[in-house]
Design a protein around this motif. Structure first.
Motif: not given
Length: 69
Positions: A7-13, A19-23, A36-43, A46-52
């Motif tokens: 189940t996708p859980i979306y979050g902004r950058a 969450h992952f403790k990265i910049s 192969g890194f999961p690509q963001p979704i442009h909602a 000005r809204v880009t979402l990432f699947d955690l």
């Protein structure tokens, strides 16, 4: 409601980076450079979402394949 790993859980950058403790720049670099890194979704414009869950699965897979080498 019970959520599964698929189940996708979306979050902004900002949220994903925290969450992952990265910049945020590291997150964008991973998108650009890691195959192969999961690509963001442009909602929106000005809204880009990432699947955690997809990113977590990717990182687990990368960790598992690195430990088997």
């Amino acid at each position: 409601m019970n959520q599964t790993a698929s189940t996708p859980i979306y979050g902004r950058a900002k949220d994903v980076s925290a969450h992952f403790k990265i910049s945020r720049s590291t997150l964008w670099r991973w998108i650009k450079e890691r195959e192969g890194f999961p690509q963001p979704i442009h909602a929106g414009a000005r809204v880009t979402l990432f699947d955690l869950n997809a990113i977590t699965a990717y990182l687990i897979d990368q960790s598992a394949s690195a430990s088997t080498k």
